[in-house]
Design a protein around this motif. Sequence first.
Motif, PDB file in Angstrom:
ATOM      1  N   UNK A 112       0.825  -1.202   0.000  1.00 34.73           N
ATOM      2  CA  UNK A 112       0.000   0.000   0.000  1.00 34.73           C
ATOM      3  C   UNK A 112       0.863   1.258   0.000  1.00 34.73           C
ATOM      4  N   UNK A 113       0.422   2.233  -0.775  1.00 32.13           N
ATOM      5  CA  UNK A 113       1.037   3.560  -0.813  1.00 32.13           C
ATOM      6  C   UNK A 113      -0.108   4.557  -0.766  1.00 32.13           C
ATOM      7  N   UNK A 114      -0.370   5.105   0.420  1.00 33.91           N
ATOM      8  CA  UNK A 114      -1.612   5.836   0.673  1.00 33.91           C
ATOM      9  C   UNK A 114      -1.312   7.266   1.113  1.00 33.91           C
ATOM     10  N   UNK A 115      -2.102   8.214   0.626  1.00 36.66           N
ATOM     11  CA  UNK A 115      -2.135   9.603   1.121  1.00 36.66           C
ATOM     12  C   UNK A 115      -0.721  10.163   1.286  1.00 36.66           C
ATOM     13  N   UNK A 116      -0.267  10.352   2.543  1.00 33.02           N
ATOM     14  CA  UNK A 116       1.060  10.924   2.758  1.00 33.02           C
ATOM     15  C   UNK A 116       2.163  10.115   2.120  1.00 33.02           C
ATOM     16  N   UNK A 136      -3.273   5.096  -3.284  1.00 34.62           N
ATOM     17  CA  UNK A 136      -4.452   5.902  -2.946  1.00 34.62           C
ATOM     18  C   UNK A 136      -3.973   7.295  -2.569  1.00 34.62           C
ATOM     19  N   UNK A 137      -4.705   8.321  -3.013  1.00 36.33           N
ATOM     20  CA  UNK A 137      -4.311   9.684  -2.650  1.00 36.33           C
ATOM     21  C   UNK A 137      -4.973  10.146  -1.362  1.00 36.33           C
ATOM     22  N   UNK A 138      -5.999   9.443  -0.916  1.00 34.10           N
ATOM     23  CA  UNK A 138      -6.685   9.813   0.316  1.00 34.10           C
ATOM     24  C   UNK A 138      -7.022   8.553   1.076  1.00 34.10           C
ATOM     25  N   UNK A 139      -7.192   8.658   2.388  1.00 35.47           N
ATOM     26  CA  UNK A 139      -7.586   7.482   3.156  1.00 35.47           C
ATOM     27  C   UNK A 139      -9.009   7.070   2.810  1.00 35.47           C
ATOM     28  N   UNK A 140      -9.441   5.953   3.361  1.00 35.28           N
ATOM     29  CA  UNK A 140     -10.765   5.415   3.054  1.00 35.28           C
ATOM     30  C   UNK A 140     -11.879   6.142   3.792  1.00 35.28           C
ATOM     31  N   UNK A 141     -11.543   7.220   4.485  1.00 36.00           N
ATOM     32  CA  UNK A 141     -12.514   8.050   5.189  1.00 36.00           C
ATOM     33  C   UNK A 141     -12.297   9.510   4.802  1.00 36.00           C
ATOM     34  N   UNK A 150      -4.052  18.695  -5.457  1.00 33.14           N
ATOM     35  CA  UNK A 150      -3.427  19.626  -6.408  1.00 33.14           C
ATOM     36  C   UNK A 150      -2.128  19.073  -6.986  1.00 33.14           C
ATOM     37  N   UNK A 151      -1.331  18.392  -6.157  1.00 37.09           N
ATOM     38  CA  UNK A 151      -0.098  17.798  -6.653  1.00 37.09           C
ATOM     39  C   UNK A 151      -0.399  16.716  -7.679  1.00 37.09           C
ATOM     40  N   UNK A 152      -1.423  15.918  -7.417  1.00 35.12           N
ATOM     41  CA  UNK A 152      -1.785  14.877  -8.377  1.00 35.12           C
ATOM     42  C   UNK A 152      -2.354  15.462  -9.664  1.00 35.12           C
ATOM     43  N   UNK A 153      -3.031  16.602  -9.563  1.00 34.53           N
ATOM     44  CA  UNK A 153      -3.512  17.260 -10.784  1.00 34.53           C
ATOM     45  C   UNK A 153      -2.341  17.601 -11.690  1.00 34.53           C
ATOM     46  N   UNK A 154      -1.242  18.025 -11.084  1.00 37.15           N
ATOM     47  CA  UNK A 154      -0.043  18.313 -11.865  1.00 37.15           C
ATOM     48  C   UNK A 154       0.538  17.039 -12.463  1.00 37.15           C
ATOM     49  N   UNK A 160      -8.330  12.845 -13.358  1.00 31.24           N
ATOM     50  CA  UNK A 160      -7.888  11.703 -12.562  1.00 31.24           C
ATOM     51  C   UNK A 160      -7.626  12.108 -11.113  1.00 31.24           C
ATOM     52  N   UNK A 161      -7.111  13.320 -10.904  1.00 33.61           N
ATOM     53  CA  UNK A 161      -6.920  13.803  -9.536  1.00 33.61           C
ATOM     54  C   UNK A 161      -8.256  13.918  -8.815  1.00 33.61           C
ATOM     55  N   UNK A 162      -9.278  14.403  -9.504  1.00 34.26           N
ATOM     56  CA  UNK A 162     -10.602  14.506  -8.898  1.00 34.26           C
ATOM     57  C   UNK A 162     -11.188  13.128  -8.620  1.00 34.26           C
ATOM     58  N   UNK A 163     -11.004  12.210  -9.550  1.00 36.49           N
ATOM     59  CA  UNK A 163     -11.490  10.849  -9.348  1.00 36.49           C
ATOM     60  C   UNK A 163     -10.902  10.260  -8.067  1.00 36.49           C
ATOM     61  N   UNK A 164      -9.604  10.420  -7.874  1.00 34.82           N
ATOM     62  CA  UNK A 164      -8.939   9.880  -6.697  1.00 34.82           C
ATOM     63  C   UNK A 164      -9.341  10.618  -5.423  1.00 34.82           C
TER      64      UNK A 164
END
Length: 284
Positions: A112-116, A136-141, A150-154, A160-164
């Motif tokens: 797993x590679x999540x959020x931070x 995952x860019x955010x936790x499950x909550x 914003x970093x993922x949007x770049x 795709x950033x919004x989807x995540x």
Amino acid sequence: MSDALLVVDRDGPVTYLTLNRPERLNALSDELLERLGEALDESARTDAGVVVIRGAGRSFCAGYDVAPDSAEVGYAAERTPVQDRDRLLGNIELFTRVWRHPQPVITQVHGHCVAGGAQLASMCDITIVAEDATIMTSPALPLGGGYLSPLWAHRVGAQRAKLMSFDAGRRISGATAVAWGWAAEAVPAECLADHVRHLAHSIARTPAPLLRLKKEAVNRTEELQGLLTYARTGAETDALLHLTPEVKAVQERIKQVGLKQAIADFNAPFVEQFGVHPVQGRTR
């Protein structure tokens, strides 16, 4: 420098920094982040050619530590919005030090590679992932407000950033992360360690001063396109949303029943309506 939280190993011209909280899937505590910064500073003073950041145990990193006994739980409520924003920006400043580190930094991602954890990997020079890794860019909550988005949007584009970001718990595989352009290469999990070792030693054949200038040249193009501004942008929104009743309610629920049960409670209405877990009901 090595301790219980971070293990530092030297393999010829390559320095390995291993996040070492396997019992918590290497979740990022304040102390672990501090140790990481110190190890980076120490590596910069050596003749190492390449740095590899990896995780011990089953996963690279489960993100920031939000377990009930962690200081992270409720931290927004214990600070003013400005103090909370400064805390979040402090993490970005550490990851910016990774980005500007004089030696190339490779991230070795498995499990797993999540959020931070995804935030850290996003600021490294080259990310190599196991094909079956879970990113995952955010936790499950819903615990914040798009700290990483914003970093993922770049990195992967706005949609795709919004989807995540919008879909709590949305995850992609290592193979998809490469297809999206977030990671450089994906390899079978059993080949990951050897692949990264060979890559790091191959890069280290180039003299360190050349590598440093090559890195700065590419980084400058990314920074001109706003990378570091993107990386900092989420802190303000995240600090604001940490004070909302909705996020406070989630934090309180974690304290009461634990993280796993809080996630199950959050997903229960979806499961009842659709008869399938949100993750299982997605096509990828």
